[in-house]
Design a protein around this motif. Structure first.
Motif, PDB file in Angstrom:
ATOM      1  N   GLY A 116       0.832  -1.185   0.000  1.00 26.92           N
ATOM      2  CA  GLY A 116       0.000   0.000   0.000  1.00 26.92           C
ATOM      3  C   GLY A 116       0.871   1.241   0.000  1.00 26.92           C
ATOM      4  O   GLY A 116       2.098   1.167   0.092  1.00 26.92           O
ATOM      5  N   GLN A 117       0.212   2.377  -0.114  1.00 29.18           N
ATOM      6  CA  GLN A 117       0.959   3.618  -0.025  1.00 29.18           C
ATOM      7  C   GLN A 117       1.330   3.851   1.435  1.00 29.18           C
ATOM      8  O   GLN A 117       0.712   3.295   2.327  1.00 29.18           O
ATOM      9  CB  GLN A 117       0.129   4.775  -0.580  1.00 29.18           C
ATOM     10  CG  GLN A 117      -0.817   5.443   0.409  1.00 29.18           C
ATOM     11  CD  GLN A 117      -2.032   4.634   0.780  1.00 29.18           C
ATOM     12  OE1 GLN A 117      -2.193   3.494   0.364  1.00 29.18           O
ATOM     13  NE2 GLN A 117      -2.888   5.220   1.594  1.00 29.18           N
ATOM     14  N   GLY A 118       2.323   4.593   1.700  1.00 29.55           N
ATOM     15  CA  GLY A 118       2.746   4.831   3.071  1.00 29.55           C
ATOM     16  C   GLY A 118       1.890   5.855   3.769  1.00 29.55           C
ATOM     17  O   GLY A 118       1.222   6.682   3.141  1.00 29.55           O
ATOM     18  N   THR A 119       1.921   5.778   5.088  1.00 33.47           N
ATOM     19  CA  THR A 119       1.254   6.776   5.901  1.00 33.47           C
ATOM     20  C   THR A 119       2.240   7.243   6.968  1.00 33.47           C
ATOM     21  O   THR A 119       2.882   6.428   7.624  1.00 33.47           O
ATOM     22  CB  THR A 119      -0.058   6.229   6.513  1.00 33.47           C
ATOM     23  OG1 THR A 119      -0.723   7.273   7.233  1.00 33.47           O
ATOM     24  CG2 THR A 119       0.178   5.044   7.437  1.00 33.47           C
ATOM     25  N   GLN A 120       2.360   8.540   7.109  1.00 32.34           N
ATOM     26  CA  GLN A 120       3.382   9.103   7.991  1.00 32.34           C
ATOM     27  C   GLN A 120       2.911   9.077   9.439  1.00 32.34           C
ATOM     28  O   GLN A 120       1.798   9.514   9.760  1.00 32.34           O
ATOM     29  CB  GLN A 120       3.692  10.541   7.592  1.00 32.34           C
ATOM     30  CG  GLN A 120       4.682  11.259   8.497  1.00 32.34           C
ATOM     31  CD  GLN A 120       6.106  10.746   8.353  1.00 32.34           C
ATOM     32  OE1 GLN A 120       6.586  10.562   7.234  1.00 32.34           O
ATOM     33  NE2 GLN A 120       6.777  10.515   9.476  1.00 32.34           N
ATOM     34  N   VAL A 121       3.790   8.582  10.312  1.00 33.68           N
ATOM     35  CA  VAL A 121       3.576   8.652  11.754  1.00 33.68           C
ATOM     36  C   VAL A 121       4.713   9.469  12.338  1.00 33.68           C
ATOM     37  O   VAL A 121       5.888   9.151  12.142  1.00 33.68           O
ATOM     38  CB  VAL A 121       3.548   7.242  12.385  1.00 33.68           C
ATOM     39  CG1 VAL A 121       3.552   7.340  13.910  1.00 33.68           C
ATOM     40  CG2 VAL A 121       2.334   6.464  11.905  1.00 33.68           C
ATOM     41  N   THR A 122       4.358  10.531  13.029  1.00 39.69           N
ATOM     42  CA  THR A 122       5.356  11.390  13.648  1.00 39.69           C
ATOM     43  C   THR A 122       5.053  11.496  15.135  1.00 39.69           C
ATOM     44  O   THR A 122       3.947  11.870  15.521  1.00 39.69           O
ATOM     45  CB  THR A 122       5.364  12.787  13.021  1.00 39.69           C
ATOM     46  OG1 THR A 122       5.604  12.674  11.609  1.00 39.69           O
ATOM     47  CG2 THR A 122       6.441  13.653  13.650  1.00 39.69           C
ATOM     48  N   VAL A 123       6.052  11.156  15.943  1.00 42.97           N
ATOM     49  CA  VAL A 123       5.905  11.223  17.397  1.00 42.97           C
ATOM     50  C   VAL A 123       6.830  12.312  17.910  1.00 42.97           C
ATOM     51  O   VAL A 123       8.047  12.222  17.773  1.00 42.97           O
ATOM     52  CB  VAL A 123       6.238   9.883  18.057  1.00 42.97           C
ATOM     53  CG1 VAL A 123       5.960   9.953  19.562  1.00 42.97           C
ATOM     54  CG2 VAL A 123       5.438   8.756  17.422  1.00 42.97           C
ATOM     55  N   SER A 124       6.244  13.336  18.483  1.00 41.00           N
ATOM     56  CA  SER A 124       7.035  14.455  18.978  1.00 41.00           C
ATOM     57  C   SER A 124       7.451  14.209  20.429  1.00 41.00           C
ATOM     58  O   SER A 124       6.719  13.598  21.210  1.00 41.00           O
ATOM     59  CB  SER A 124       6.238  15.748  18.873  1.00 41.00           C
ATOM     60  OG  SER A 124       5.095  15.682  19.698  1.00 41.00           O
ATOM     61  N   SER A 125       8.629  14.711  20.745  1.00 37.21           N
ATOM     62  CA  SER A 125       9.146  14.516  22.116  1.00 37.21           C
ATOM     63  C   SER A 125       8.723  15.640  23.037  1.00 37.21           C
ATOM     64  O   SER A 125       8.184  16.665  22.598  1.00 37.21           O
ATOM     65  CB  SER A 125      10.671  14.416  22.069  1.00 37.21           C
ATOM     66  OG  SER A 125      11.214  15.571  21.484  1.00 37.21           O
TER      67      SER A 125
END
Length: 125
Positions: A116-125
């Motif tokens: 599938g196409q990618g999906t961005q996961v961003t975890v901020s500190s």
């Protein structure tokens, strides 16, 4: 043709949760494994978790055990990845992929046939 549609990424703070979804269409076979992979900038794509369509057996990478839970809805041909206690090192583009068969533990990207196409996961500190 088999197609996978991924969704559910986003921005979350450390310790937060996200749920990724992956829905398959065009399937003409019943035995398959859907896996989630991730790729951070400058790093190789790595297997995170997978689940078999036949018996729901699962696999988790050591880095995510106890924090991520994968489950499926066979009727909807969908797989969900519940991501809890997220850490900044979980930041990556997440991809779902599908391979024929029943083996969940072999999460080499080259073993998977459909992506599938990618999906961005961003975890901020």
């Amino acid at each position: 043709d088999v197609q996978l549609q991924a969704s559910g990424g986003g921005l979350v703070q450390t310790g937060g949760s996200l749920r990724l979804s992956c829905t398959a269409s065009g399937l003409t076979f019943d035995e398959y494994v859907i896996g989630w992979f991730r790729q951070a900038p400058g790093k190789e794509r790595e297997g995170v978790s997978s689940i078999a369509s036949t018996d729901g057996s699962t696999y988790y990478a050591d880095s995510v055990k106890g924090r991520l839970v994968i489950h499926n809805d066979k009727a909807k041909k969908s797989v969900y990845l519940q991501m809890n206690s997220l850490k900044p090192e979980d930041t990556a583009v997440y991809y779902c992929a599908l391979r024929r068969g029943i083996v969940t533990s072999t999460m080499w990207p080259s073993f998977y046939d459909y992506w599938g196409q990618g999906t961005q996961v961003t975890v901020s500190s």
